[in-house]
Design an enzyme around this catalytic site. Structure first.
Site, PDB file in Angstrom:
ATOM      1  N   CYS A 162       7.832  -2.340  -3.290  1.00  0.00           N
ATOM      2  CA  CYS A 162       6.393  -2.395  -3.550  1.00  0.00           C
ATOM      3  C   CYS A 162       6.060  -3.141  -4.833  1.00  0.00           C
ATOM      4  O   CYS A 162       5.708  -2.550  -5.856  1.00  0.00           O
ATOM      5  CB  CYS A 162       5.757  -1.012  -3.590  1.00  0.00           C
ATOM      6  SG  CYS A 162       3.973  -1.149  -3.385  1.00  0.00           S
ATOM      7  N   CYS A 342       0.773  -4.692   1.075  1.00  0.00           N
ATOM      8  CA  CYS A 342       0.762  -4.030  -0.219  1.00  0.00           C
ATOM      9  C   CYS A 342      -0.669  -3.626  -0.549  1.00  0.00           C
ATOM     10  O   CYS A 342      -1.490  -4.487  -0.871  1.00  0.00           O
ATOM     11  CB  CYS A 342       1.335  -4.979  -1.269  1.00  0.00           C
ATOM     12  SG  CYS A 342       1.661  -4.147  -2.820  1.00  0.00           S
TER      13      CYS A 342
HETATM   14  P1  FAD Z   1      14.118   4.736   1.454  1.00  0.00           P
HETATM   15  O1  FAD Z   1      12.932   5.285   2.157  1.00  0.00           O
HETATM   16  O2  FAD Z   1      14.099   4.711  -0.025  1.00  0.00           O
HETATM   17  O3  FAD Z   1      15.362   5.585   1.978  1.00  0.00           O
HETATM   18  C1  FAD Z   1      16.692   5.377   1.600  1.00  0.00           C
HETATM   19  C2  FAD Z   1      17.481   6.621   1.969  1.00  0.00           C
HETATM   20  O4  FAD Z   1      18.885   6.345   1.880  1.00  0.00           O
HETATM   21  C3  FAD Z   1      17.188   7.792   1.046  1.00  0.00           C
HETATM   22  O5  FAD Z   1      16.794   8.922   1.789  1.00  0.00           O
HETATM   23  C4  FAD Z   1      18.513   8.024   0.327  1.00  0.00           C
HETATM   24  O6  FAD Z   1      18.755   9.372   0.024  1.00  0.00           O
HETATM   25  C5  FAD Z   1      19.512   7.486   1.333  1.00  0.00           C
HETATM   26  N1  FAD Z   1      20.797   7.103   0.746  1.00  0.00           N
HETATM   27  C6  FAD Z   1      21.014   6.388  -0.383  1.00  0.00           C
HETATM   28  N2  FAD Z   1      22.330   6.292  -0.615  1.00  0.00           N
HETATM   29  C7  FAD Z   1      22.960   6.927   0.408  1.00  0.00           C
HETATM   30  C8  FAD Z   1      24.319   7.168   0.723  1.00  0.00           C
HETATM   31  N3  FAD Z   1      25.320   6.747  -0.052  1.00  0.00           N
HETATM   32  N4  FAD Z   1      24.596   7.839   1.876  1.00  0.00           N
HETATM   33  C9  FAD Z   1      23.591   8.277   2.676  1.00  0.00           C
HETATM   34  N5  FAD Z   1      22.288   8.094   2.411  1.00  0.00           N
HETATM   35  C10 FAD Z   1      21.985   7.422   1.277  1.00  0.00           C
HETATM   36  N6  FAD Z   1       5.382   0.844   0.523  1.00  0.00           N
HETATM   37  C11 FAD Z   1       4.241   0.551   1.220  1.00  0.00           C
HETATM   38  O7  FAD Z   1       4.318   0.114   2.359  1.00  0.00           O
HETATM   39  N7  FAD Z   1       3.007   0.714   0.672  1.00  0.00           N
HETATM   40  C12 FAD Z   1       2.860   1.205  -0.583  1.00  0.00           C
HETATM   41  O8  FAD Z   1       1.732   1.359  -1.047  1.00  0.00           O
HETATM   42  C13 FAD Z   1       4.029   1.527  -1.349  1.00  0.00           C
HETATM   43  N8  FAD Z   1       3.926   2.003  -2.613  1.00  0.00           N
HETATM   44  C14 FAD Z   1       5.054   2.407  -3.277  1.00  0.00           C
HETATM   45  C15 FAD Z   1       4.918   2.955  -4.543  1.00  0.00           C
HETATM   46  C16 FAD Z   1       6.028   3.424  -5.226  1.00  0.00           C
HETATM   47  C17 FAD Z   1       5.847   4.019  -6.595  1.00  0.00           C
HETATM   48  C18 FAD Z   1       7.309   3.361  -4.625  1.00  0.00           C
HETATM   49  C19 FAD Z   1       8.511   3.897  -5.336  1.00  0.00           C
HETATM   50  C20 FAD Z   1       7.455   2.772  -3.382  1.00  0.00           C
HETATM   51  C21 FAD Z   1       6.343   2.291  -2.692  1.00  0.00           C
HETATM   52  N9  FAD Z   1       6.443   1.690  -1.428  1.00  0.00           N
HETATM   53  C22 FAD Z   1       5.302   1.339  -0.730  1.00  0.00           C
HETATM   54  C23 FAD Z   1       7.773   1.289  -0.911  1.00  0.00           C
HETATM   55  C24 FAD Z   1       8.354   2.188   0.169  1.00  0.00           C
HETATM   56  O9  FAD Z   1       8.386   3.525  -0.262  1.00  0.00           O
HETATM   57  C25 FAD Z   1       9.764   1.690   0.494  1.00  0.00           C
HETATM   58  O10 FAD Z   1       9.762   0.300   0.692  1.00  0.00           O
HETATM   59  C26 FAD Z   1      10.321   2.360   1.734  1.00  0.00           C
HETATM   60  O11 FAD Z   1      10.361   3.754   1.578  1.00  0.00           O
HETATM   61  C27 FAD Z   1      11.714   1.802   2.049  1.00  0.00           C
HETATM   62  O12 FAD Z   1      12.322   2.494   3.097  1.00  0.00           O
HETATM   63  P2  FAD Z   1      13.917   2.478   3.239  1.00  0.00           P
HETATM   64  O13 FAD Z   1      14.225   3.257   4.462  1.00  0.00           O
HETATM   65  O14 FAD Z   1      14.427   1.097   3.124  1.00  0.00           O
HETATM   66  O15 FAD Z   1      14.442   3.249   1.940  1.00  0.00           O
HETATM   67  C1  UQ1 Z   2       1.583   0.323   6.918  1.00  0.00           C
HETATM   68  O1  UQ1 Z   2       1.784   0.123   8.114  1.00  0.00           O
HETATM   69  C2  UQ1 Z   2       2.303   1.344   6.243  1.00  0.00           C
HETATM   70  O2  UQ1 Z   2       3.183   2.126   6.924  1.00  0.00           O
HETATM   71  C3  UQ1 Z   2       2.680   3.352   7.290  1.00  0.00           C
HETATM   72  C4  UQ1 Z   2       2.122   1.542   4.889  1.00  0.00           C
HETATM   73  O3  UQ1 Z   2       2.926   2.457   4.307  1.00  0.00           O
HETATM   74  C5  UQ1 Z   2       2.535   3.228   3.315  1.00  0.00           C
HETATM   75  C6  UQ1 Z   2       1.156   0.770   4.157  1.00  0.00           C
HETATM   76  O4  UQ1 Z   2       0.964   0.965   2.952  1.00  0.00           O
HETATM   77  C7  UQ1 Z   2       0.391  -0.235   4.860  1.00  0.00           C
HETATM   78  C8  UQ1 Z   2      -0.644  -0.983   4.099  1.00  0.00           C
HETATM   79  C9  UQ1 Z   2       0.608  -0.463   6.209  1.00  0.00           C
HETATM   80  C10 UQ1 Z   2      -0.139  -1.548   6.951  1.00  0.00           C
HETATM   81  C11 UQ1 Z   2      -1.175  -1.058   7.896  1.00  0.00           C
HETATM   82  C12 UQ1 Z   2      -2.437  -1.467   7.970  1.00  0.00           C
HETATM   83  C13 UQ1 Z   2      -3.345  -0.867   9.005  1.00  0.00           C
HETATM   84  C14 UQ1 Z   2      -3.020  -2.470   7.052  1.00  0.00           C
END
Ligand code: FAD
Ligand code: UQ1
Length: 421
Positions: A162, A342
């Site tokens: 993010c 975003c």
């Molecule tokens: P994650 O959801 O982080 O999951 C990774 C998982 O892998 C975790 O559960 C962890 O425990 C596990 N793991 C790690 N190492 C191991 C291991 N060795 N063995 C087994 N498991 C392991 N996204 C948006 O779309 N909109 C937003 O507004 C937004 N705002 C954000 C604001 C903040 C402050 C933050 C921190 C993030 C934000 N995001 C946002 C980003 C979003 O949260 C992430 O991009 C998303 O959660 C990524 O998913 P993922 O499955 O790749 O990783």
């Molecule tokens: C989105 O699909 C999503 O996943 C649930 C988010 O995660 C938090 C988002 O922040 C955003 C913006 C989307 C995109 C969806 C729309 C309707 C703009």
């Protein structure tokens, strides 16, 4: 030892979505998920927690309620990968074999790469960070206790999840201090390692107007390398200088965004490229060397902005392409366009809804100009997205807004095109 038709590593956004889809398809006992944590966090909520709009508890659910019931939860960490013999070794000693593997391990937060951290978080109440479940609880009290002086917001010298979040909390803080009569005493600074305020021009232009109007100083090519809580100093490396040069600022409020990387376990495996991210085909999410392995989310080298919104779109790509691979059909079935989004919260009740693809081209869902801060988009972020996440995305039933976008475009296109009348 155990064998699964599909093994998923990571029970975060991507791991849950992927496991859900294939657990329904294969039935009980055929999907295993390795995930060490008892609690699943909706991380996008933390921006609002930092601003005092939501409580941290509202971002948390028991992991057991997020993982699909038909899958087996292996509650430990993956320790090493052996893709040649299709095995993963776990911290509990299990060696688990698989037919197909999905890796969704997210990013590791490297606070320790900044000198003085993480200690400064416990030594100074004015140092906070929305990127961690514990440090985000310091943000709102630090906003409330701020009495003026330098308020510094950092952006590190690595890809992060993010990419808008480091400045969202800054706009919220500015708004908060304005409403509480402290704005005049605050000198607000965005010190970013990047050379631009945002990677997509359309939204960068809006943000540049906002920082100018609201008197926020942007210092480009500044990378936080040290925090000295005793003197309340933050040291930044100047990335635009040929020699090693630093610049030290005193602070009265410091929001830190740490450098990030793929988890060490992944970096040490043969699954990554030279940059240390999982090496997948950006159109299909299939590993470039091991065809029975797919990646999803933040830990991959897919060149798009790392968000839950991107994971939603990728979960659809994964369903189709991994599904076809399992059935012995040729890939690609559906190619990822890099869709990511975003929600750039610019104040209490205001949000720019950025949506774009691999080429940084806007891919907006709604028939309005989303580069303008709007209350409707703030409600999307605050009230709609969390529901979408818990009820649909992690259950494998939200693959992003592409269908709605096409419907809106199609509808609008016909109304607006004179030839259609
Ligand atoms: P994650 O959801 O982080 O999951 C990774 C998982 O892998 C975790 O559960 C962890 O425990 C596990 N793991 C790690 N190492 C191991 C291991 N060795 N063995 C087994 N498991 C392991 N996204 C948006 O779309 N909109 C937003 O507004 C937004 N705002 C954000 C604001 C903040 C402050 C933050 C921190 C993030 C934000 N995001 C946002 C980003 C979003 O949260 C992430 O991009 C998303 O959660 C990524 O998913 P993922 O499955 O790749 O990783
Ligand atoms: C989105 O699909 C999503 O996943 C649930 C988010 O995660 C938090 C988002 O922040 C955003 C913006 C989307 C995109 C969806 C729309 C309707 C703009």
């Amino acid at each position: 030892d155990k064998h699964y038709k599909l093994l998923v590593v990571g029970g975060g956004t991507g791991g849950c979505a992927a496991a859900s889809k294939f657990a329904s398809k294969f039935g009980k006992g055929h999907v295993g998920i390795i995930e060490p944590n008892e609690t699943h966090y909706y991380q996008p909520m933390w921006t609002l927690v930092g601003a005092g709009i939501k409580r941290v508890e509202s971002s948390a659910r028991p992991m057991s309620s997020c993982l699909p019931r038909k899958a087996d939860w292996i509650k430990c960490k993956a320790l090493s990968f052996d893709p040649e013999s299709c095995k993963v070794t776990c911290t509990n000693g299990d060696v688990i074999s698989y037919d197909y593997l999905v890796v969704g391990m997210g990013l590791q937060l490297d606070y320790h790469k900044i000198k003085g951290l993480p200690e400064a978080f416990s030594q100074d109440p004015a140092v906070c960070s929305n990127y961690n479940r514990n440090y985000v609880m310091k943000t709102y009290p630090a906003l409330q206790n701020f009495e003026g002086g330098n308020a510094i917001f950092s952006f590190p010298n690595t890809p992060i999840k993010c990419a808008g979040a480091p400045q969202k909390i800054m706009y919220l803080a500015e708004d908060y201090w304005n409403r509480t009569g402290k704005r005049d005493k605050a000198n607000i600074m965005y010190n970013t390692s990047l050379g631009v305020i945002f990677g997509v021009k359309k939204y960068a232009d809006s943000l540049l107007k906002i920082v100018e109007e609201r008197n926020i100083k942007v210092n480009y090519k500044r990378n936080l390398i040290e925090v000295r809580p005793d003197k309340r100093e933050a040291v930044f490396q100047k990335l635009d200088s040929e020699t090693v040069e630093t610049e030290t600022f005193s602070y009265n409020f410091l929001h830190v965004v740490p450098p990030m990387s793929a988890p060490d376990v992944l970096k040490e495996s043969s699954l990554v490229d030279q940059t240390g991210y999982m090496d997948v085909n950006k159109f299909t999410l299939q590993h470039v060397r091991y065809p029975n392995i797919f990646g999803i989310g933040d830990c991959t080298n897919v060149p798009t902005s790392k968000t839950a919104a991107a994971v939603a779109a990728q979960s659809g790509i994964l369903r189709k392409n991994l599904g076809a691979f399992i059935d012995g059909r040729p890939l690609p079935v559906l190619e990822y366009d890099g869709y990511t989004s975003c929600p750039l919260v610019t104040g209490y009740g205001k949000c720019i809804m950025a949506e774009f693809d691999f080429n940084g081209q806007p891919l907006e869902t709604f028939p309005i100009d989303q580069s303008k801060p709007r209350r409707s988009m703030y409600h999307m972020k605050k009230d709609v997205m969390p529901e979408l996440y818990w009820k649909f995305l992690i259950r494998g039933n939200w693959e992003g807004p592409a269908t709605y976008r096409k419907l809106m475009r199609f509808g609008m296109g016909n109304i607006l095109k004179p030839s259609a009348v």
